[in-house]
Write a protein that holds these residues in place. Structure first.
Motif, PDB file in Angstrom:
ATOM      1  N   ARG A   1      46.379  46.264  40.033  1.00 37.13           N
ATOM      2  CA  ARG A   1      46.385  46.227  41.501  1.00 37.13           C
ATOM      3  C   ARG A   1      45.040  45.785  42.044  1.00 37.13           C
ATOM      4  NH1 ARG A   1      47.970  51.753  43.606  1.00 37.13           N
ATOM      5  NH2 ARG A   1      46.540  51.059  45.187  1.00 37.13           N
ATOM      6  N   GLN A   2      43.941  46.286  41.449  1.00 38.34           N
ATOM      7  CA  GLN A   2      42.608  45.883  41.903  1.00 38.34           C
ATOM      8  C   GLN A   2      42.366  44.398  41.648  1.00 38.34           C
ATOM      9  OE1 GLN A   2      40.027  48.595  39.836  1.00 38.34           O
ATOM     10  NE2 GLN A   2      40.266  50.214  41.359  1.00 38.34           N
ATOM     11  N   SER A   3      42.833  43.900  40.509  1.00 38.70           N
ATOM     12  CA  SER A   3      42.678  42.476  40.204  1.00 38.70           C
ATOM     13  C   SER A   3      43.485  41.622  41.176  1.00 38.70           C
ATOM     14  CB  SER A   3      43.124  42.178  38.778  1.00 38.70           C
ATOM     15  OG  SER A   3      42.299  42.820  37.859  1.00 38.70           O
ATOM     16  N   GLU A   4      44.700  42.041  41.482  1.00 41.65           N
ATOM     17  CA  GLU A   4      45.517  41.300  42.453  1.00 41.65           C
ATOM     18  C   GLU A   4      44.859  41.272  43.823  1.00 41.65           C
ATOM     19  OE1 GLU A   4      49.411  43.044  42.607  1.00 41.65           O
ATOM     20  OE2 GLU A   4      50.275  41.339  41.551  1.00 41.65           O
ATOM     21  N   PHE A   5      44.293  42.392  44.234  1.00 40.03           N
ATOM     22  CA  PHE A   5      43.628  42.465  45.534  1.00 40.03           C
ATOM     23  C   PHE A   5      42.414  41.538  45.560  1.00 40.03           C
ATOM     24  CE2 PHE A   5      40.602  44.511  48.472  1.00 40.03           C
ATOM     25  CZ  PHE A   5      41.352  44.411  49.638  1.00 40.03           C
ATOM     26  N   ALA A   6      41.622  41.551  44.483  1.00 38.07           N
ATOM     27  CA  ALA A   6      40.452  40.683  44.424  1.00 38.07           C
ATOM     28  C   ALA A   6      40.868  39.220  44.419  1.00 38.07           C
ATOM     29  CB  ALA A   6      39.614  41.014  43.190  1.00 38.07           C
ATOM     30  N   LEU A   7      41.930  38.889  43.698  1.00 35.50           N
ATOM     31  CA  LEU A   7      42.420  37.516  43.659  1.00 35.50           C
ATOM     32  C   LEU A   7      42.931  37.071  45.029  1.00 35.50           C
ATOM     33  CD1 LEU A   7      42.964  35.066  41.869  1.00 35.50           C
ATOM     34  CD2 LEU A   7      45.211  36.039  41.393  1.00 35.50           C
ATOM     35  N   THR A   8      43.594  37.965  45.734  1.00 30.45           N
ATOM     36  CA  THR A   8      44.066  37.650  47.084  1.00 30.45           C
ATOM     37  C   THR A   8      42.895  37.373  48.019  1.00 30.45           C
ATOM     38  OG1 THR A   8      46.043  39.001  46.768  1.00 30.45           O
ATOM     39  CG2 THR A   8      45.416  38.507  49.031  1.00 30.45           C
ATOM     40  N   LEU A   9      41.860  38.212  47.948  1.00 27.48           N
ATOM     41  CA  LEU A   9      40.682  37.995  48.789  1.00 27.48           C
ATOM     42  C   LEU A   9      40.004  36.671  48.453  1.00 27.48           C
ATOM     43  CD1 LEU A   9      39.009  41.522  48.952  1.00 27.48           C
ATOM     44  CD2 LEU A   9      40.313  40.354  50.726  1.00 27.48           C
ATOM     45  N   LEU A  10      39.928  36.360  47.176  1.00 22.95           N
ATOM     46  CA  LEU A  10      39.315  35.106  46.748  1.00 22.95           C
ATOM     47  C   LEU A  10      40.118  33.906  47.243  1.00 22.95           C
ATOM     48  CD1 LEU A  10      37.123  33.682  45.106  1.00 22.95           C
ATOM     49  CD2 LEU A  10      38.616  33.910  43.112  1.00 22.95           C
ATOM     50  N   ALA A  11      41.432  33.977  47.131  1.00 24.30           N
ATOM     51  CA  ALA A  11      42.272  32.875  47.604  1.00 24.30           C
ATOM     52  C   ALA A  11      42.141  32.688  49.111  1.00 24.30           C
ATOM     53  CB  ALA A  11      43.728  33.131  47.218  1.00 24.30           C
ATOM     54  N   ARG A  12      42.076  33.794  49.830  1.00 23.10           N
ATOM     55  CA  ARG A  12      41.904  33.690  51.288  1.00 23.10           C
ATOM     56  C   ARG A  12      40.561  33.067  51.634  1.00 23.10           C
ATOM     57  NH1 ARG A  12      44.109  39.669  53.038  1.00 23.10           N
ATOM     58  NH2 ARG A  12      46.311  39.260  52.653  1.00 23.10           N
ATOM     59  N   ARG A  13      39.507  33.487  50.927  1.00 23.72           N
ATOM     60  CA  ARG A  13      38.173  32.958  51.189  1.00 23.72           C
ATOM     61  C   ARG A  13      38.130  31.467  50.884  1.00 23.72           C
ATOM     62  NH1 ARG A  13      34.786  32.731  54.448  1.00 23.72           N
ATOM     63  NH2 ARG A  13      35.215  34.920  54.704  1.00 23.72           N
ATOM     64  N   MET A  14      38.746  31.055  49.793  1.00 19.89           N
ATOM     65  CA  MET A  14      38.762  29.630  49.443  1.00 19.89           C
ATOM     66  C   MET A  14      39.549  28.826  50.470  1.00 19.89           C
ATOM     67  SD  MET A  14      39.159  29.654  45.304  1.00 19.89           S
ATOM     68  CE  MET A  14      39.336  27.880  45.243  1.00 19.89           C
ATOM     69  N   ALA A  15      40.651  29.380  50.946  1.00 20.98           N
ATOM     70  CA  ALA A  15      41.455  28.677  51.955  1.00 20.98           C
ATOM     71  C   ALA A  15      40.666  28.513  53.244  1.00 20.98           C
ATOM     72  CB  ALA A  15      42.754  29.432  52.211  1.00 20.98           C
ATOM     73  N   LEU A  16      39.934  29.546  53.625  1.00 24.09           N
ATOM     74  CA  LEU A  16      39.133  29.436  54.845  1.00 24.09           C
ATOM     75  C   LEU A  16      37.963  28.476  54.664  1.00 24.09           C
ATOM     76  CD1 LEU A  16      39.020  33.157  56.020  1.00 24.09           C
ATOM     77  CD2 LEU A  16      40.241  31.258  57.087  1.00 24.09           C
ATOM     78  N   ASP A  17      37.353  28.476  53.491  1.00 24.04           N
ATOM     79  CA  ASP A  17      36.219  27.585  53.252  1.00 24.04           C
ATOM     80  C   ASP A  17      36.637  26.120  53.204  1.00 24.04           C
ATOM     81  OD1 ASP A  17      34.485  29.694  53.197  1.00 24.04           O
ATOM     82  OD2 ASP A  17      34.338  29.801  51.003  1.00 24.04           O
TER      83      ASP A  17
ATOM     84  N   VAL B   1      48.814  58.017  30.834  1.00 23.48           N
ATOM     85  CA  VAL B   1      47.479  57.781  31.385  1.00 23.48           C
ATOM     86  C   VAL B   1      47.112  56.309  31.254  1.00 23.48           C
ATOM     87  CG1 VAL B   1      45.021  58.278  31.052  1.00 23.48           C
ATOM     88  CG2 VAL B   1      46.675  60.140  31.054  1.00 23.48           C
ATOM     89  N   PHE B   2      47.391  55.722  30.084  1.00 21.98           N
ATOM     90  CA  PHE B   2      47.112  54.298  29.880  1.00 21.98           C
ATOM     91  C   PHE B   2      47.891  53.432  30.857  1.00 21.98           C
ATOM     92  CE2 PHE B   2      48.472  50.316  27.868  1.00 21.98           C
ATOM     93  CZ  PHE B   2      47.244  49.697  27.730  1.00 21.98           C
ATOM     94  N   MET B   3      49.156  53.751  31.046  1.00 25.80           N
ATOM     95  CA  MET B   3      49.993  52.991  31.962  1.00 25.80           C
ATOM     96  C   MET B   3      49.461  53.097  33.396  1.00 25.80           C
ATOM     97  SD  MET B   3      54.132  53.191  32.373  1.00 25.80           S
ATOM     98  CE  MET B   3      54.109  54.840  33.022  1.00 25.80           C
ATOM     99  N   SER B   4      49.037  54.271  33.784  1.00 23.23           N
ATOM    100  CA  SER B   4      48.504  54.468  35.134  1.00 23.23           C
ATOM    101  C   SER B   4      47.215  53.691  35.345  1.00 23.23           C
ATOM    102  CB  SER B   4      48.264  55.946  35.406  1.00 23.23           C
ATOM    103  OG  SER B   4      49.450  56.656  35.320  1.00 23.23           O
ATOM    104  N   THR B   5      46.307  53.756  34.381  1.00 22.70           N
ATOM    105  CA  THR B   5      45.040  53.044  34.536  1.00 22.70           C
ATOM    106  C   THR B   5      45.249  51.533  34.502  1.00 22.70           C
ATOM    107  OG1 THR B   5      44.611  53.231  32.163  1.00 22.70           O
ATOM    108  CG2 THR B   5      43.622  54.895  33.600  1.00 22.70           C
ATOM    109  N   THR B   6      46.159  51.068  33.681  1.00 19.97           N
ATOM    110  CA  THR B   6      46.446  49.635  33.626  1.00 19.97           C
ATOM    111  C   THR B   6      47.048  49.153  34.934  1.00 19.97           C
ATOM    112  OG1 THR B   6      46.783  49.784  31.246  1.00 19.97           O
ATOM    113  CG2 THR B   6      47.659  47.832  32.346  1.00 19.97           C
ATOM    114  N   TYR B   7      47.957  49.935  35.490  1.00 21.61           N
ATOM    115  CA  TYR B   7      48.558  49.575  36.774  1.00 21.61           C
ATOM    116  C   TYR B   7      47.497  49.532  37.872  1.00 21.61           C
ATOM    117  CZ  TYR B   7      51.292  49.881  41.043  1.00 21.61           C
ATOM    118  OH  TYR B   7      51.796  49.654  42.290  1.00 21.61           O
ATOM    119  N   GLN B   8      46.606  50.504  37.874  1.00 23.52           N
ATOM    120  CA  GLN B   8      45.549  50.541  38.887  1.00 23.52           C
ATOM    121  C   GLN B   8      44.617  49.336  38.738  1.00 23.52           C
ATOM    122  OE1 GLN B   8      43.009  53.920  38.640  1.00 23.52           O
ATOM    123  NE2 GLN B   8      42.088  53.561  40.616  1.00 23.52           N
ATOM    124  N   ARG B   9      44.236  49.016  37.514  1.00 15.96           N
ATOM    125  CA  ARG B   9      43.378  47.866  37.272  1.00 15.96           C
ATOM    126  C   ARG B   9      44.073  46.571  37.694  1.00 15.96           C
ATOM    127  NH1 ARG B   9      42.040  47.984  31.507  1.00 15.96           N
ATOM    128  NH2 ARG B   9      41.888  50.183  31.934  1.00 15.96           N
TER     129      ARG B   9
END
Length: 136
Positions: free
Chosen positions: A90-106, A80-88
């Protein structure tokens, strides 16, 4: 009886895996995590104060020893810990990707906007000086 316990454990692993993959850190998931943490703390306290009870529960489930039951529980908790850590993660990577894209566009140059164009300044007229040879 051991087969029934194994089947129940596998079904529990599948159920928790699907629930965690569905994801989200909304209040419902947070409440479930807190409830499971309280159940774990209560069970840990009971097993510390009454170790024979843990052995009897394990024998009732057909597992044999209380230590084996604890091992199965720890394996399940680790999963359960491994699953929740993996999910968290993935969410952090997705947020970081969106942030990097937004900064590149700005920060990208936008020549179609007036504010981003280089300013053309009118040439400065020079005043005639004595050294330039102009006469009065």
């Amino acid at each position: 009886m051991i087969f029934i316990v194994q089947l129940v454990l596998v079904i529990a692993v599948i159920f928790v895996s699907l629930a965690l993959m569905r994801g989200g850190s909304n209040t419902r998931h947070l409440a479930i995590r807190r409830l499971l943490l309280m159940v774990f703390a209560f069970a840990a306290a009971i097993s510390i104060f009454l170790p024979d009870l843990l052995t009897r529960v394990a024998q009732f489930l057909g597992i044999g020893r209380g230590t084996d039951l604890v091992l199965y529980a720890l394996i399940f908790c680790f999963f359960v810990f491994m699953s929740t850590t993996y999910q968290r993660f993935r969410q952090s990577e997705f947020a970081l990707t969106l942030l990097a894209r937004r900064m590149a566009l700005d920060e990208a140059p936008r020549p179609w906007l007036e504010d981003d164009r280089p300013r053309l300044q009118a040439p400065v007229k020079q005043q005639p000086t004595a050294a330039s040879g102009s006469e009065r």
